[in-house]
Write a protein that holds these residues in place. Structure first.
Motif, PDB file in Angstrom:
ATOM      1  N   LYS A 231       0.833  -1.198   0.000  1.00 56.44           N
ATOM      2  CA  LYS A 231       0.000   0.000   0.000  1.00 56.44           C
ATOM      3  C   LYS A 231       0.867   1.247   0.000  1.00 56.44           C
ATOM      4  O   LYS A 231       1.999   1.245   0.506  1.00 56.44           O
ATOM      5  CB  LYS A 231      -0.913   0.001   1.231  1.00 56.44           C
ATOM      6  N   THR A 232       0.342   2.316  -0.568  1.00 56.33           N
ATOM      7  CA  THR A 232       1.090   3.570  -0.601  1.00 56.33           C
ATOM      8  C   THR A 232       1.133   4.200   0.785  1.00 56.33           C
ATOM      9  O   THR A 232       0.329   3.851   1.667  1.00 56.33           O
ATOM     10  CB  THR A 232       0.440   4.565  -1.581  1.00 56.33           C
ATOM     11  N   VAL A 233       2.040   5.142   0.951  1.00 52.00           N
ATOM     12  CA  VAL A 233       2.148   5.850   2.220  1.00 52.00           C
ATOM     13  C   VAL A 233       0.840   6.580   2.533  1.00 52.00           C
ATOM     14  O   VAL A 233       0.375   6.592   3.681  1.00 52.00           O
ATOM     15  CB  VAL A 233       3.324   6.844   2.190  1.00 52.00           C
ATOM     16  N   THR A 234       0.226   7.168   1.519  1.00 51.96           N
ATOM     17  CA  THR A 234      -1.043   7.880   1.726  1.00 51.96           C
ATOM     18  C   THR A 234      -2.146   6.921   2.170  1.00 51.96           C
ATOM     19  O   THR A 234      -2.923   7.242   3.077  1.00 51.96           O
ATOM     20  CB  THR A 234      -1.469   8.595   0.429  1.00 51.96           C
ATOM     21  N   GLN A 235      -2.215   5.752   1.551  1.00 50.69           N
ATOM     22  CA  GLN A 235      -3.219   4.759   1.934  1.00 50.69           C
ATOM     23  C   GLN A 235      -3.022   4.304   3.381  1.00 50.69           C
ATOM     24  O   GLN A 235      -3.978   4.191   4.149  1.00 50.69           O
ATOM     25  CB  GLN A 235      -3.142   3.546   0.998  1.00 50.69           C
ATOM     26  N   ILE A 236      -1.779   4.056   3.747  1.00 45.72           N
ATOM     27  CA  ILE A 236      -1.481   3.594   5.106  1.00 45.72           C
ATOM     28  C   ILE A 236      -1.771   4.694   6.113  1.00 45.72           C
ATOM     29  O   ILE A 236      -2.322   4.435   7.192  1.00 45.72           O
ATOM     30  CB  ILE A 236      -0.015   3.124   5.199  1.00 45.72           C
ATOM     31  N   ALA A 237      -1.430   5.922   5.774  1.00 44.14           N
ATOM     32  CA  ALA A 237      -1.710   7.048   6.673  1.00 44.14           C
ATOM     33  C   ALA A 237      -3.203   7.132   6.963  1.00 44.14           C
ATOM     34  O   ALA A 237      -3.624   7.250   8.128  1.00 44.14           O
ATOM     35  CB  ALA A 237      -1.222   8.355   6.045  1.00 44.14           C
ATOM     36  N   THR A 238      -4.012   7.034   5.941  1.00 43.18           N
ATOM     37  CA  THR A 238      -5.462   7.109   6.110  1.00 43.18           C
ATOM     38  C   THR A 238      -5.984   5.931   6.920  1.00 43.18           C
ATOM     39  O   THR A 238      -6.809   6.103   7.834  1.00 43.18           O
ATOM     40  CB  THR A 238      -6.162   7.132   4.732  1.00 43.18           C
ATOM     41  N   GLU A 239      -5.496   4.753   6.615  1.00 49.36           N
ATOM     42  CA  GLU A 239      -5.957   3.550   7.307  1.00 49.36           C
ATOM     43  C   GLU A 239      -5.615   3.586   8.794  1.00 49.36           C
ATOM     44  O   GLU A 239      -6.333   3.016   9.624  1.00 49.36           O
ATOM     45  CB  GLU A 239      -5.327   2.320   6.648  1.00 49.36           C
ATOM     46  N   CYS A 240      -4.540   4.273   9.134  1.00 52.42           N
ATOM     47  CA  CYS A 240      -4.106   4.339  10.533  1.00 52.42           C
ATOM     48  C   CYS A 240      -4.583   5.599  11.257  1.00 52.42           C
ATOM     49  O   CYS A 240      -4.137   5.883  12.370  1.00 52.42           O
ATOM     50  CB  CYS A 240      -2.581   4.246  10.601  1.00 52.42           C
ATOM     51  N   GLY A 241      -5.480   6.345  10.620  1.00 47.65           N
ATOM     52  CA  GLY A 241      -6.112   7.462  11.319  1.00 47.65           C
ATOM     53  C   GLY A 241      -5.499   8.816  11.103  1.00 47.65           C
ATOM     54  O   GLY A 241      -5.866   9.787  11.779  1.00 47.65           O
ATOM     55  N   PHE A 242      -4.552   8.935  10.170  1.00 41.17           N
ATOM     56  CA  PHE A 242      -3.943  10.227   9.866  1.00 41.17           C
ATOM     57  C   PHE A 242      -4.629  10.829   8.640  1.00 41.17           C
ATOM     58  O   PHE A 242      -4.620  10.228   7.562  1.00 41.17           O
ATOM     59  CB  PHE A 242      -2.448  10.075   9.586  1.00 41.17           C
ATOM     60  N   ASN A 243      -5.195  12.004   8.784  1.00 38.09           N
ATOM     61  CA  ASN A 243      -5.881  12.663   7.669  1.00 38.09           C
ATOM     62  C   ASN A 243      -4.922  13.387   6.730  1.00 38.09           C
ATOM     63  O   ASN A 243      -5.277  13.705   5.597  1.00 38.09           O
ATOM     64  CB  ASN A 243      -6.912  13.666   8.198  1.00 38.09           C
ATOM     65  N   ASP A 244      -3.715  13.632   7.198  1.00 39.71           N
ATOM     66  CA  ASP A 244      -2.714  14.382   6.434  1.00 39.71           C
ATOM     67  C   ASP A 244      -1.463  13.517   6.310  1.00 39.71           C
ATOM     68  O   ASP A 244      -0.818  13.193   7.317  1.00 39.71           O
ATOM     69  CB  ASP A 244      -2.399  15.697   7.157  1.00 39.71           C
ATOM     70  N   SER A 245      -1.107  13.131   5.094  1.00 37.11           N
ATOM     71  CA  SER A 245       0.046  12.255   4.895  1.00 37.11           C
ATOM     72  C   SER A 245       1.363  12.933   5.271  1.00 37.11           C
ATOM     73  O   SER A 245       2.321  12.268   5.681  1.00 37.11           O
ATOM     74  CB  SER A 245       0.108  11.764   3.447  1.00 37.11           C
ATOM     75  N   ASN A 246       1.434  14.257   5.135  1.00 38.75           N
ATOM     76  CA  ASN A 246       2.644  14.979   5.539  1.00 38.75           C
ATOM     77  C   ASN A 246       2.816  14.944   7.049  1.00 38.75           C
ATOM     78  O   ASN A 246       3.925  14.776   7.565  1.00 38.75           O
ATOM     79  CB  ASN A 246       2.585  16.427   5.054  1.00 38.75           C
ATOM     80  N   TYR A 247       1.696  15.105   7.760  1.00 38.79           N
ATOM     81  CA  TYR A 247       1.748  15.022   9.225  1.00 38.79           C
ATOM     82  C   TYR A 247       2.121  13.600   9.651  1.00 38.79           C
ATOM     83  O   TYR A 247       2.925  13.416  10.572  1.00 38.79           O
ATOM     84  CB  TYR A 247       0.395  15.418   9.821  1.00 38.79           C
ATOM     85  N   PHE A 248       1.561  12.614   8.949  1.00 34.69           N
ATOM     86  CA  PHE A 248       1.906  11.217   9.229  1.00 34.69           C
ATOM     87  C   PHE A 248       3.410  10.992   9.070  1.00 34.69           C
ATOM     88  O   PHE A 248       4.055  10.369   9.921  1.00 34.69           O
ATOM     89  CB  PHE A 248       1.132  10.295   8.288  1.00 34.69           C
ATOM     90  N   ALA A 249       3.983  11.517   7.991  1.00 29.43           N
ATOM     91  CA  ALA A 249       5.418  11.347   7.742  1.00 29.43           C
ATOM     92  C   ALA A 249       6.249  11.988   8.850  1.00 29.43           C
ATOM     93  O   ALA A 249       7.261  11.432   9.285  1.00 29.43           O
ATOM     94  CB  ALA A 249       5.787  11.935   6.386  1.00 29.43           C
ATOM     95  N   ALA A 250       5.797  13.144   9.326  1.00 28.89           N
ATOM     96  CA  ALA A 250       6.529  13.845  10.379  1.00 28.89           C
ATOM     97  C   ALA A 250       6.471  13.071  11.693  1.00 28.89           C
ATOM     98  O   ALA A 250       7.491  12.947  12.402  1.00 28.89           O
ATOM     99  CB  ALA A 250       5.950  15.243  10.565  1.00 28.89           C
ATOM    100  N   VAL A 251       5.286  12.542  12.035  1.00 26.40           N
ATOM    101  CA  VAL A 251       5.138  11.777  13.273  1.00 26.40           C
ATOM    102  C   VAL A 251       5.920  10.468  13.182  1.00 26.40           C
ATOM    103  O   VAL A 251       6.581  10.056  14.140  1.00 26.40           O
ATOM    104  CB  VAL A 251       3.649  11.502  13.578  1.00 26.40           C
TER     105      VAL A 251
END
Length: 270
Positions: A231-251
């Protein structure tokens, strides 16, 4: 902040604390950890579980799993810790490690505790004397210990207070529902607590702030998906509760020291 810790990664460590001690932040290692409490009392938070350890108890912490200890007001705590990788005991003993990953708590009965302590004493003596092939003797002692403690593995330590049990339930809910709405307001409604009381009780019980624990749980879930899926980073971010993929990457980088994309690429190479 919960971070990776590479300190104290020697195979065996024996330490005594003579004053109350609370680990300042949750952290994780790239090796497994087996903790044996010889004297005192301590609370150990591992992943989403609270373990109350009495003398003779052990707890297993798998590699890359966040954990934190709290000795409370206990003024003398003596503990032993073993740190080791997947291949330390060899493939024939992997089944014991796999069982410990599922059943992390060990409470030794009195008639077997002396046998365990004899094994540990032999292992420690080998490390002190450092005679020829002492490391191999330590490894053999450790494997003997794995077989012994496998008879007494269980899934929990009990002895939790009602408030500790409630917080453990909340922690498990968070870790098992990372993609859900996990705001303070949503959790307060679900568990019929005021937001301020929930925050205070969670921090007091776990030693980690509620919002930080939510992020830890989401990053842990994301890490597993990055390892096991395409899965893409954006897909995984959404699936794990992050609405913003950039914020997910930072965390993700905050807790894992690298970006999700680099982490995924490294895992696929290995």
């Amino acid at each position: 902040m919960a971070v990776y810790s590479s300190e104290n990664n020697c195979f065996f460590e024996h330490k005594t604390h003579t004053e109350p001690m609370t680990m300042q932040s949750a952290h994780y290692h790239d090796s497994h950890e087996l903790y044996f409490l010889k004297k005192g009392r301590t609370k150990y938070f591992v992943d989403n579980e609270i373990f109350i350890l009495e003398p003779g108890d052990m707890v297993f912490i798998p590699k890359f799993v966040f954990h934190k200890t709290d000795n409370g007001q206990c003024t003398e705590v003596e503990r032993l810790r073993f740190s080791f990788g997947d291949d330390f005991a060899g493939k024939d003993f992997q089944k014991y490690i796999d069982e410990l990953k599922q059943k992390r708590f060990i409470r030794m009965p009195d008639d077997s505790l002396s046998e365990l302590e004899n094994i540990i004493n032999r292992l420690e003596t080998e490390g002190t004397k450092k005679q020829k092939n002492y490391a191999e003797m330590q490894r053999l002692c450790f494997m003997q210990m794995l077989v012994l403690i496998s008879r007494y593995c269980t899934t929990n330590s009990s002895h939790l207070t009602p408030s500790e049990q409630t917080i453990q339930n909340i922690a498990k809910y968070i870790s098992e529902n990372c993609g859900m709405e996990l705001s303070l307001e949503a959790l307060s409604r679900k568990y019929a607590m005021s937001p301020s009381h929930l925050c205070r009780l969670f921090k007091k019980t776990i030693g980690i702030g509620l919002s930080e624990y939510v992020n830890i749980s989401r990053i842990t879930a994301a890490e597993k998906l990055l390892q096991a899926t395409d899965k893409t980073v954006t897909q995984i971010a959404t699936e794990c509760g992050f609405n913003d993929s950039n914020y997910f990457a930072a965390v993700f980088k905050k807790y894992k020291g690298t970006t999700p994309k680099k982490y995924s690429m490294e895992k696929r190479k290995s």
